[in-house]
Write a protein that holds these residues in place. Structure first.
Motif, PDB file in Angstrom:
ATOM      1  N   TRP A 146      42.786  20.761  34.087  1.00 16.15           N
ATOM      2  CA  TRP A 146      42.186  21.980  33.530  1.00 16.15           C
ATOM      3  C   TRP A 146      41.553  21.633  32.197  1.00 16.15           C
ATOM      4  N   ASN A 147      40.279  21.927  32.006  1.00 16.41           N
ATOM      5  CA  ASN A 147      39.641  21.575  30.734  1.00 16.41           C
ATOM      6  C   ASN A 147      39.536  22.798  29.808  1.00 16.41           C
ATOM      7  N   ALA A 148      39.070  22.540  28.583  1.00 14.35           N
ATOM      8  CA  ALA A 148      38.983  23.608  27.584  1.00 14.35           C
ATOM      9  C   ALA A 148      38.015  24.706  28.032  1.00 14.35           C
ATOM     10  N   GLY A 149      36.934  24.306  28.722  1.00 10.63           N
ATOM     11  CA  GLY A 149      35.991  25.300  29.216  1.00 10.63           C
ATOM     12  C   GLY A 149      36.617  26.233  30.233  1.00 10.63           C
ATOM     13  N   ALA A 150      37.488  25.682  31.088  1.00  7.75           N
ATOM     14  CA  ALA A 150      38.179  26.506  32.074  1.00  7.75           C
ATOM     15  C   ALA A 150      39.093  27.515  31.390  1.00  7.75           C
ATOM     16  N   GLU A 151      39.772  27.084  30.330  1.00  9.53           N
ATOM     17  CA  GLU A 151      40.636  28.008  29.597  1.00  9.53           C
ATOM     18  C   GLU A 151      39.810  29.096  28.916  1.00  9.53           C
ATOM     19  N   ILE A 185      48.182  27.526  34.982  1.00  9.14           N
ATOM     20  CA  ILE A 185      47.399  27.471  36.216  1.00  9.14           C
ATOM     21  C   ILE A 185      47.582  26.182  36.990  1.00  9.14           C
ATOM     22  N   VAL A 186      47.894  25.064  36.315  1.00  4.64           N
ATOM     23  CA  VAL A 186      48.063  23.789  37.023  1.00  4.64           C
ATOM     24  C   VAL A 186      49.216  23.921  38.015  1.00  4.64           C
ATOM     25  N   GLY A 187      48.966  23.514  39.246  1.00  3.54           N
ATOM     26  CA  GLY A 187      49.951  23.632  40.312  1.00  3.54           C
ATOM     27  C   GLY A 187      49.755  24.854  41.183  1.00  3.54           C
ATOM     28  N   HIS A 205      47.386  27.590  43.441  1.00  2.00           N
ATOM     29  CA  HIS A 205      46.212  27.489  44.297  1.00  2.00           C
ATOM     30  C   HIS A 205      45.013  28.106  43.590  1.00  2.00           C
ATOM     31  N   VAL A 206      43.838  27.521  43.807  1.00  2.00           N
ATOM     32  CA  VAL A 206      42.627  27.992  43.127  1.00  2.00           C
ATOM     33  C   VAL A 206      42.273  29.422  43.518  1.00  2.00           C
ATOM     34  N   SER A 207      42.833  29.917  44.618  1.00  4.01           N
ATOM     35  CA  SER A 207      42.568  31.301  45.015  1.00  4.01           C
ATOM     36  C   SER A 207      43.097  32.298  43.994  1.00  4.01           C
ATOM     37  N   ALA A 208      43.919  31.837  43.038  1.00  3.95           N
ATOM     38  CA  ALA A 208      44.378  32.728  41.965  1.00  3.95           C
ATOM     39  C   ALA A 208      43.211  33.251  41.137  1.00  3.95           C
ATOM     40  N   LEU A 209      42.062  32.568  41.204  1.00  3.25           N
ATOM     41  CA  LEU A 209      40.880  32.984  40.440  1.00  3.25           C
ATOM     42  C   LEU A 209      39.992  33.935  41.228  1.00  3.25           C
ATOM     43  N   HIS A 210      40.364  34.251  42.472  1.00  5.42           N
ATOM     44  CA  HIS A 210      39.548  35.133  43.289  1.00  5.42           C
ATOM     45  C   HIS A 210      40.033  36.573  43.164  1.00  5.42           C
ATOM     46  N   LYS A 218      42.369  35.862  33.745  1.00  9.17           N
ATOM     47  CA  LYS A 218      43.807  36.134  33.611  1.00  9.17           C
ATOM     48  C   LYS A 218      44.065  37.598  33.311  1.00  9.17           C
ATOM     49  N   ASP A 219      43.204  38.242  32.504  1.00  8.34           N
ATOM     50  CA  ASP A 219      43.420  39.646  32.132  1.00  8.34           C
ATOM     51  C   ASP A 219      42.959  40.628  33.201  1.00  8.34           C
TER      52      ASP A 219
END
Length: 318
Positions: A159-164, A174-176, A178-183, A213-214
């Motif tokens: 996870w990079n600073a831009g992602a945060e 978020i590490v660990g 599933h990327v679907s958490a962003l959907h 996240k919010d």
């Protein structure tokens, strides 16, 4: 027929490519093989019967090695150590296995050290760490893009600073997952057709809604690239995501403005047209087309003067 004599153990140790050294309880060399002599740059005559200081190593390293030998002799149990020898030719990284030497009665009379030179492996590890450090600094300096790694199952691995900044998630949150958490929550479960497409074609791009996240949504452009090892096995994905919410809002506002303008001019009973600096039509309304008996596709992109009377062209140009 006389049986051949058994092999001489000291001869076997002498020819062993690994450094082998035997010490008495006082830390004096009682045996060194050729590999050990090459490692420290000494001959057997310079080492046998002498203590660790005969190796030419720094005093603090001699003291550490002597202490290791003394502990093995006192405990009567083996131990393992990682040692970096400060040699004139450069540091030598060794993995050393120390074992007690016993006499026929079982008493500990010294210790034997068998070493494996792992310098090449250690240098490669350091080079990899430096490369990864540079890569991490580069990624963290990119704050306009969320750039992160996924494992083959779609779980976030880095996870990079831009992602945060874009999503509001810190790496530890978020590490660990599933990327679907962003959907969006109303999206189908684990909606990652992009991973399958990237695995097949090597790369996949799409635009769509993502969730911070919010809980707020943002319009994202996402590019997914498959990562494979030298054997061609899929090891994961690199995903780069950019927040295009502001651009999408601006494009939408422009389309709505143009639509309002179109409705206004189409509702006019007067002839309305627009043309660029080169005199080419960029817009004509229905009244204009009916008045001059032309279709929009005949006019758009062409210059205005063909619809003017030849006597009027100079005046209109003025």
């Amino acid at each position: 027929m006389t049986a051949p004599p058994p092999p001489d153990p000291s001869r076997l140790l002498a020819d062993l490519p690994l450094p082998v050294v035997c010490f008495d309880r006082d830390g004096r060399h009682t045996f060194v093989n050729a590999a050990a002599c090459r490692t420290v740059g000494r001959t057997p005559d310079q080492l046998l019967g002498r203590g660790m200081e005969a190796t030419g190593l720094p005093a603090e390293q001699v003291a550490e090695l002597n202490a290791n030998v003394a502990r093995v002799c006192a405990a009567g149990a083996p131990s393992a150590h990682k040692v970096v020898l400060a040699l004139p030719a450069g540091p030598a990284h060794l993995e050393v296995r120390l074992s007690p030497l016993r006499d026929a009665a079982g008493a500990v009379v010294g210790a034997v050290a068998v070493s494996t030179d792992v310098s090449a492996r250690e240098l490669a590890r350091q080079a990899l760490e430096e490369s990864e450090g540079r890569y991490r600094l580069m990624l963290d300096s990119v704050t306009d893009y969320a750039i992160f790694l996924l494992d083959p199952d779609g779980r976030v691995a880095s996870w990079n600073a831009g992602a945060e900044r874009i999503t509001g998630y810190a790496a530890g949150e978020i590490v660990g997952r599933h990327v679907s958490a962003l959907h969006p929550p109303d999206a189908p479960p684990r909606p990652e057709p992009g991973l399958d497409a990237a695995a097949r074609a090597g790369r996949f791009e799409e635009e769509g809604w993502r969730v911070r996240k919010d809980g707020s949504r943002f319009w994202a452009h996402a590019a997914v690239t498959a990562v494979r090892d030298p054997a061609g096995r899929l090891t994961g994905f690199v995903k780069a995501t950019r927040d295009l919410t502001a651009r999408r809002a601006a494009d939408q506002a422009l389309r709505e403005s143009e639509e309002r303008y179109r409705r206004v001019v189409e509702d006019q009973t007067e002839v309305v047209c627009r043309f660029g600096p080169d005199g080419a039509f960029t817009f004509v309304n229905d009244v204009y087309c009916r008045t001059f008996g032309r279709r929009p596709e005949e006019l758009l992109g062409s210059r205005w003067h063909p619809v003017a009377h030849p006597d009027d062209v100079p005046r209109v140009q003025e």
